[in-house]
Design a protein around this motif. Structure first.
Motif, short mmCIF file in Angstrom:
data_model
loop_
_atom_site.label_atom_id
_atom_site.label_comp_id
_atom_site.label_asym_id
_atom_site.label_seq_id
_atom_site.Cartn_x
_atom_site.Cartn_y
_atom_site.Cartn_z
N MET A 155 0.84 -1.20 0.00
CA MET A 155 0.00 0.00 0.00
C MET A 155 0.87 1.26 0.00
O MET A 155 0.76 2.11 0.89
CB MET A 155 -0.92 -0.01 1.23
CG MET A 155 -1.84 -1.21 1.31
SD MET A 155 -2.89 -1.19 2.79
CE MET A 155 -3.93 0.23 2.44
N TYR A 202 -0.69 4.82 0.34
CA TYR A 202 -1.29 5.23 1.62
C TYR A 202 -0.25 5.29 2.73
O TYR A 202 -0.58 5.62 3.87
CB TYR A 202 -2.41 4.26 2.02
CG TYR A 202 -3.48 4.14 0.97
CD1 TYR A 202 -4.54 5.03 0.93
CD2 TYR A 202 -3.41 3.15 -0.01
CE1 TYR A 202 -5.53 4.92 -0.04
CE2 TYR A 202 -4.40 3.03 -0.99
CZ TYR A 202 -5.45 3.92 -0.99
OH TYR A 202 -6.42 3.82 -1.95
N ALA A 247 -10.46 -1.68 -6.12
CA ALA A 247 -10.88 -1.30 -4.78
C ALA A 247 -11.32 -2.59 -4.09
O ALA A 247 -11.64 -3.59 -4.73
CB ALA A 247 -12.01 -0.28 -4.84
N ASP A 284 -9.08 -0.33 -0.90
CA ASP A 284 -7.69 0.09 -0.89
C ASP A 284 -6.73 -1.01 -0.47
O ASP A 284 -5.55 -0.96 -0.79
CB ASP A 284 -7.51 1.31 0.02
CG ASP A 284 -8.02 1.06 1.43
OD1 ASP A 284 -8.48 -0.07 1.69
OD2 ASP A 284 -7.97 1.99 2.26
#
Length: 858
Positions: free
Chosen positions: A136, A139, A174, A176
């Motif tokens: 990720m 993020y 999606a 996330d």
């Protein structure tokens, strides 16, 4: 008496002595004997059951590195197959990174000889620390550092990503945390494969079966890529050839070993291997490339999970049926929605049941808010499950032909027991969902014009108020209602009056709403406008204006909220109520037949209907519909369906400020984090707290011995520390005997356990010495320090403590994993033994006498 001749003196007298290695004791290291070679130069084969020679701790042979490289490469080929499920190449970073992180954690476990618990704990820690940057990065802080969002995603993705990947349309972008799936899969396969290659395989002969076990992880990754992919194959030929060739060649070369053959024989074996390898490569290429096209199934018959797994129906994905109530009265008032046969007088067609309220809408409860009273939507066949609380003595056989109606909510009558859907021109039976508690039927692919179906249903019996006089409401738990205006509770208490029984109180509310309310659908032909919607502001307006004006949407919503305020489980039902039904005749249902009513369950009776909507009557024109509180300019509101849900709410006097204040002040951890803390934290605390206490006790014991007042006491403490370690590991330490006798006995035990466990007897020791040799040197050095009559040097004592540590490590490596874990929770505080203690005391006395004699002579 002459002094005994020391063995070191004899060795010193020999000509041209070899340089002596620094040693603590007096025992000399023996050179390991080399196995004899045959005339052909080959080493003799190892006897069956004899474990393979072990390398020093943490060392990895070249062959093992090759095994690890092959297994890792095959795992990466498996990760490559995730491409169809993802829209970009971000999954490659996550998948490759996961394999490397898991493999690295497995290597560290081997390098530091970590036990299973510490290995798992460390691997999980590395998973979360590095996962933010790999899975990720968008993020993560600076695309590298973990954040609360990435930590949450790494936890959720490893659990829920498997369901999301097969229920969402490809390519999946999606939620996330979706890229956490290849990272977690690669991490797990890499970790397990590395542990098997580095720690399990070197202890056993490399048989074909054991080598094949190492391929299980990469094969699972490869199969997973196929299952979560799409019906279009992804480089099936190329990936299949690469995987098959590498695996087969590796198995062939790894199985046969020419180490025990002569040079001539080895050349022949290698030549045969090269020829076999070429044959395998050519055969795999031809079979996969040429015959593969004929064997690969057609895309429509290709098995992939996303085509077989049907996502669960979530009502929250669709608008509330009650929110579109005015669409039927305004836009479809005269449209023929459907034709129905099999109805009887007073029958109502059920469309949907709404049992949860959030201040904006009455809605169908979603998966997270459903209770036993609202049920859940299940995949059903032709036969429907039984409805709870239903009491029925009558049934219907109904056929529906759909006209202008369209939507996922299937119109039914009563509680269906059998529903037959057409299979032509399209079979939609796999799209059918049913909620037995509410009799709400759903077809996820939707029904539209021309669709027809039939069903058998049970009809709830009707009871008089007299029959329900002493019957309590059923103990049914429904989803909570929130943000209810205070005026609703006040009006409910006012309307109930002196009624005491449940049915009497509910009938009084129904009667008051009918008597005081006026029906208006907000049409241009209505004398007084009526705003659509049933949010908290609209319900408050219904009660605070001079006249209660609305239609079934407002009155049913208000009645259900008033019943809930009294503690009764009420739900709103939306459907159609055709008029002038002739038994056996075909009934045409139009938009004007739309209606809504309320159901409340009674014990042993079932769900009883209440219709609080007033009949059509003239609305007085001499009064303006103004608020009773502060006058405000009124503007005719557009239909609710044209506004956003948030725009429909105005300031409503709801007495929940205390609750909101508590919610703002209180800090609550996410549910997933609480679950992880309980699952991981509790066992961790139960394991670490006792371990920490016992470690402190052992550290104090060791410190006391190592910091003793005299050198001979510190030397004897090194020996005692070694004996305590052996005792805690479960070895049998004789109660009586000299240090040399104890050392030989314990050395024999260590060798026996090491052979049984497949470990080397010199594991954990230095310079290839076995545990018995180290322990013997320690015993001799301790005896010398105690009985020499002079204080031992600090270097000598330090050497003894180092030998003590090495012997303890070697003993721990010789026993199994469970015994090592148990030793961490054992404390053996050996005081000076009987024999060693007496000799130690005698040494102290002899030394004191010699010192006294020397002083008198001076």
């Amino acid at each position: 008496m002459s002094e005994p001749i020391d063995d070191r003196t004899v060795r010193a007298a020999k000509p041209a002595p070899a340089p002596a290695e620094p040693s603590v004791g007096t025992t000399r290291r023996k050179k390991p004997k080399m196995p004899k070679l045959s005339r052909s130069g080959a080493r003799p084969p190892r006897a069956p059951g004899v474990p393979a020679p072990q390398l020093p701790r943490g060392t990895v042979s070249a062959a093992t590195w090759r095994d690890l490289a092959v297994v890792t490469a095959l795992s990466l080929v498996g990760v490559w197959g995730f491409a169809p499920a993802f829209g970009d190449t971000g999954y490659l970073l996550a998948g490759i990174g996961g394999v490397l992180v898991g493999t690295g954690a497995g290597y560290l476990s081997h390098r530091f000889r970590l036990n299973a618990f510490v290995t798992a704990l460390g691997a999980i820690a590395v998973y979360f620390i590095l996962g933010s940057a790999l899975a990720m990065p968008g993020y993560a802080l600076f695309a590298v550092l973990p954040t609360l969002q990435t930590l949450r995603g790494l936890a959720l993705g490893s659990v829920f990503g498997w369901a999301d990947i097969v229920t969402l349309a490809a390519p999946v972008g999606a939620p996330d945390y979706i890229t956490v799936l290849p990272y977690a899969a690669g991490w797990l396969v890499g970790l397990v494969s590395a542990v098997l290659v580095l720690r399990w395989m070197p202890r056993h002969d490399r048989t074909p079966l054991r080598l094949a076990i190492l391929l299980i992880g990469p094969i699972l990754l490869y199969v997973m890529g196929v299952l979560i992919g799409t019906q279009t194959p992804f480089l099936a030929t190329l990936r299949g050839i690469a995987f098959a060739v590498v695996a087969l060649v590796w198995l062939g070369w790894r199985k046969g070993s020419a180490n025990n053959a002569s040079l001539q024989e080895r050349k022949g074996l290698n030549r045969n291997k090269l020829i076999g390898t070429a044959i395998i490569v050519v055969a795999a290429t031809l079979v996969t490339g040429l015959a593969g096209s004929a064997l690969v199934p057609a895309p429509e018959s290709r098995f992939v999970l996303r085509e077989k797994v049907v996502p669960p129906f979530d009502p929250e994905d669709y608008p509330s049926p009650l929110a579109g109530f005015r669409k039927y009265t305004k836009d479809l008032g005269e449209s023929e929605l459907m034709t129905v046969t099999g109805l009887k007088a007073a029958d109502k067609i059920r469309l949907a049941v709404m049992d949860t309220y959030d201040g904006r809408l009455w809605d169908v409860a979603g998966p997270e808010t459903q209770t036993g009273g609202s049920g859940s939507f299940s995949l059903v066949g032709e036969r429907m499950p039984d409805a709870p609380l239903l009491v029925s003595e009558s049934s219907r056989s109904v056929t529906v032909s759909v006209g202008a109606y369209s939507g996922v909510w299937v119109p039914v009558v009563g509680y269906p027991t059998k529903l037959t859907l057409p299979t032509e021109p399209e079979d939609k039976t796999q799209d059918l969902r049913y909620n037995a508690a509410t009799a709400t039927t759903v077809l996820t692919s939707g029904v539209d014009k021309g669709y027809s179906y039939s069903f058998d249903a049970q009809i709830q019996d009707v009871y008089s108020d007299e029959a329900l006089k002493n019957v309590p409401t059923a103990d049914v738990t429904l989803p909570a209602v929130d943000k209810v205006p205070d005026v609703v509770t006040a009006k409910a208490a006012e309307y109930v009056g002196t009624a005491t029984t449940p049915v009497a109180q509910l009938r009084e509310i129904e009667r008051q709403l009918k008597a005081n309310g006026f029906l208006s659908h907000g049409l241009a032909s209505d004398a007084v406008p009526s705003r659509a919607g049933h949010g908290a502001d609209r319900i408050e307006e219904l009660f605070t204006r001079n006249q209660m004006i609305g239609d079934e949407e407002q009155f049913a919503a208000a009645f259900a909220l008033m019943a809930r305020s009294l503690g009764y489980p009420a739900r709103v039902v939306m459907g159609f109520a055709p008029e002038n039904i002739e038994e056996g005749a075909e009934v045409t249902v139009t938009g004007e037949d739309i209606t809504a009513w309320v159901e409340v369950p009674f014990e042993g009776v079932g769900w009883i209907s209440f219709s609080p909507t007033p009949d059509e009557k003239e609305i007085p024109q001499d009064q303006n519909p103004k608020p009773k509180t502060e006058p405000q300019p009124q503007v005719r509101q557009p239909p609710r369906a044209e506004k956003q849900a948030e725009d429909l709410l105005t300031n409503v006097d709801i007495n929940d400020s205390d609750d909101e204040k508590k919610d703002d002040d209180a800090f609550e951890l996410p549910g997933w984090l609480v679950a992880i803390l309980w699952i991981v934290g509790v066992p961790l605390v139960l394991y670490l707290v006792p371990l920490l206490v016992i470690a402190l006790i052992k550290s104090r014991r060791r410190k006391r011995r190592r910091e003793a007042a005299t050198a001979d006491a510190r030397a004897a403490g090194a020996w005692d520390e070694a004996l305590d370690s052996f005792t805690e590991l479960g070895f049998s330490v004789p109660a009586v005997g000299t240090r040399g006798m104890l050392a030989r006995d314990l050395g024999t035990q260590v060798s026996s356990h090491a052979t049984a466990q497949g470990e080397s007897t010199d594991a954990g020791a230095s310079d290839g010495e076995d545990a018995g040799t180290v322990l013997t040197r320690l015993a001799d050095g301790a005896d010398e320090a105690v009985f020499a009559g002079v204080d031992a040097t600090d270097e000598h004592v330090d050497g003894l403590w180092q030998a003590s540590e090495r012997s303890s490590v070697a003993a721990a490596a010789a026993v199994g994993w469970w015994r090592r874990q148990l030793s961490r929770f054992r404390v053996s505080s050996r005081k000076t033994g009987s024999t060693t203690g007496s000799t130690r005391q005698a040494a102290h006395k002899g030394r004191s006498r010699r010192r006294a004699k020397g002083e008198s002579q001076k």
